[in-house]
Design an enzyme around this catalytic site. Structure first.
Site, PDB file in Angstrom:
ATOM      1  N   PRO A 164       2.474 -12.634 -12.358  1.00  0.00           N
ATOM      2  CG  PRO A 164       0.958 -13.397 -10.983  1.00  0.00           C
ATOM      3  CD  PRO A 164       1.478 -13.837 -12.190  1.00  0.00           C
TER       4      PRO A 164
ATOM      5  NE  ARG B 197      14.498  -7.241  -4.723  1.00  0.00           N
ATOM      6  CZ  ARG B 197      13.983  -6.349  -4.210  1.00  0.00           C
ATOM      7  NH1 ARG B 197      13.926  -6.336  -2.511  1.00  0.00           N
ATOM      8  NH2 ARG B 197      13.142  -5.588  -4.680  1.00  0.00           N
TER       9      ARG B 197
ATOM     10  CE1 TYR C  79      17.487  -4.546  -9.640  1.00  0.00           C
ATOM     11  CE2 TYR C  79      16.688  -6.114  -7.931  1.00  0.00           C
ATOM     12  CZ  TYR C  79      17.059  -5.885  -9.236  1.00  0.00           C
ATOM     13  OH  TYR C  79      17.242  -7.197 -10.161  1.00  0.00           O
TER      14      TYR C  79
ATOM     15  CB  CYS D  50      35.826  -7.690   1.573  1.00  0.00           C
ATOM     16  SG  CYS D  50      37.021  -6.777   1.753  1.00  0.00           S
TER      17      CYS D  50
ATOM     18  CE1 TYR E 146      13.027 -12.116  -9.676  1.00  0.00           C
ATOM     19  CE2 TYR E 146      11.659 -11.099  -8.509  1.00  0.00           C
ATOM     20  CZ  TYR E 146      11.905 -11.577  -9.587  1.00  0.00           C
ATOM     21  OH  TYR E 146      11.019 -11.696 -10.721  1.00  0.00           O
TER      22      TYR E 146
END
Length: 489
Positions: A311, A365, A369, A396, A426
């Site tokens: 999961p 992330r 993404y 930067c 994550y």
């Protein structure tokens, strides 16, 4: 100003994305997690700071475990639920998951080492990866890892050779691509053919025959993972049907029924209040998956296999919160064309950039993404009007964004503490030292107590890794320097 943007709403703590224990204190009105004030946590452990609500993580693990197991039992089989080590793994979290009855999947020798150090039973570990080294395979087989997931024909020979050398029979699954592309970011979709994981489903009979040709390998079934952050079960429906459709042929090759099927997982979670109404209930996913498997087995005339699920982030994601300290703020005027480019920005003539003491080094992330997150002012409440805010880091890079778009009180100022929700998965595991920024520590909170579960780094530790004046190395002479080595098998 709409009802959703009233100051009262800006001060609200939405426990659909924050851990259930998160709330504002009755007197101080600060954010509390596990009954501890956010500012007390940063005062003790520093900022930025990853916070994991232990009770939330354990509770979600039990919820997912019970839902998948009970639905498997309903259709006459059993289910193994794997915790995704890659989402977030440390010794203590591995201990939590094992204590709550979850197996652990790992994708490297390092993750395997953590799981074993936590006392996880080796037979409950699944070892993933598209490029497992010989030494990693040797360690896994020697440890008694329950299942190694084969990702290529080359790995069949490697694992068989290692198991033979150690006098063992190694359980294996074959990872295949069902061709079902989950409705998610391309980098999160892992079952279409043009990507690095798995093998074409059409090649499964040939590869299984190769596996069956080795006495040191015990083939137990197929494995497929269609992606991550999945909100619907339609993809699982078609993927399961395609996988089970080849089980009759595989059973003929093996001379027996194929006992297991791992359908992967990657169940989606809400990162923002706007997503909360879309995120699926685990109980519904479990019920629909069980129905899918039962119907497909009936269609193809095969017995219902033992099931396994992964999961993913759904177990640990919501349990995590990252705390930051505001360093600077600045307002940027939005040109008409810029505002019109995104309907969410309409109604605001400017954007407030809020710079914090972390960034893409502790949460990659958004840069990887385009992920969204939800942020609140943690150290106080405010009656100020809302501002369209973008929380950015100190690195930067213009793409160093922590929260692309949210509403914060317009009086947010240097020294304030911000809390970003749903950072349990994550974030720490993808953290880096970009710009030589040390990785933050991780603390677990529960019932008014906090304890360090992953130490943070210091600049001194990073500097100590930068070697100067080491003894030069040069390769030993070889008789045939241009000779091409034979292919490894």
């Amino acid at each position: 100003m709409t009802e959703q943007t009233q100051p009262a709403a800006l001060n609200a703590i939405d426990t659909r994305v924050f851990p259930p224990s998160a709330r504002r204190g009755n007197q101080c009105r600060e954010l509390k997690i596990g009954e501890i004030r956010a500012t007390d946590l940063t005062a003790q452990f520093g900022s930025p700071l990853y916070v994991i609500d232990e009770d939330a993580a354990r509770s979600k693990a039990r919820e997912v475990r019970d839902a998948l197991r009970s639905e498997a039992e309903r259709i006459g089989t059993t289910a193994t639920v794997y915790y995704a080590g890659k989402a977030f793994l440390c010794v203590e979290v591995a201990e939590w998951m094992a204590e709550e009855g979850l197996a652990i999947d790992v994708a490297s020798g390092g993750e395997l080492a953590v799981a074993l150090a936590a006392g996880v039973k080796p037979e409950t570990i699944g070892f993933h990866g598209n490029n497992k080294s010989i030494s990693e395979i040797e360690r896994a087989v020697a440890a008694g890892v329950g299942t190694i997931i084969i990702d290529s024909a080359i790995e069949i020979e490697r694992i068989a050779s290692v198991a033979t050398a150690q006098g063992r029979v190694q359980r294996v699954r074959l990872r295949v691509n069902s061709g079902v592309h989950a409705s998610t970011h391309d980098f999160l979709a892992t079952s279409h053919e043009d990507q690095k994981f798995g093998n074409p489903l059409a090649d499964a009979p040939k590869l299984v025959a190769q596996i069956l040709g080795h006495d040191s390998l015990d083939f137990v079934g197929l494995h497929c993972h269609i992606g991550s952050q999945i909100f619907a079960t339609e993809g699982f429906r078609e993927s399961a049907r395609r996988l089970l459709g080849v089980y009759p042929e595989l059973a003929k090759l093996a001379g027996r029924d194929i006992p297991e099927l791992n359908l992967g997982g990657g169940f989606g979670i809400a990162y923002t209040p706007a997503q909360a109404d879309e995120a699926p209930e685990v109980s519904r996913i479990a019920r629909e998956l069980a129905d899918i498997v039962a119907a497909s087995c009936e269609e193809f005339g095969v017995p219902v296999p033992k099931l396994a699920f992964e999961p993913g982030r759904s177990v640990i994601g919501q349990a995590g919160v990252t705390l930051y300290t505001v360093g600077t703020t600045k307002s940027v005027q939005l040109a008409g064309s810029d505002a019109a480019a995104d309907p969410a920005d309409l109604g605001f003539g400017e954007r407030l950039y809020v710079s914090v003491d972390g960034g893409m080094s502790d949460n990659a992330r958004p840069a990887l993404y385009g992920a969204d997150y939800h942020v609140v002012l943690a150290n106080r409440e405010s009656s100020a009007a809302p501002a369209l805010a973008r929380v950015v880091g100190k690195h930067c890079e213009s793409g160093d964004i922590v929260v692309p778009r949210d509403l914060l009180p317009g009086d947010v100022r240097p020294g304030d503490t911000l809390a970003v929700a749903t950072t349990g998965a994550y974030c720490w595991s993808l953290a880096s030292n970009y710009n030589y920024v040390p990785r933050p520590p991780v603390v677990a909170v529960t019932n008014g107590t906090a304890r360090l579960i992953v130490e943070g780094e210091t600049e001194e530790q990073l500097l100590a890794k930068s070697v100067s004046g080491a003894t030069p190395w040069s390769p030993a002479p070889r008789a045939a320097a241009c000779e091409i080595p034979p292919a490894a098998h």
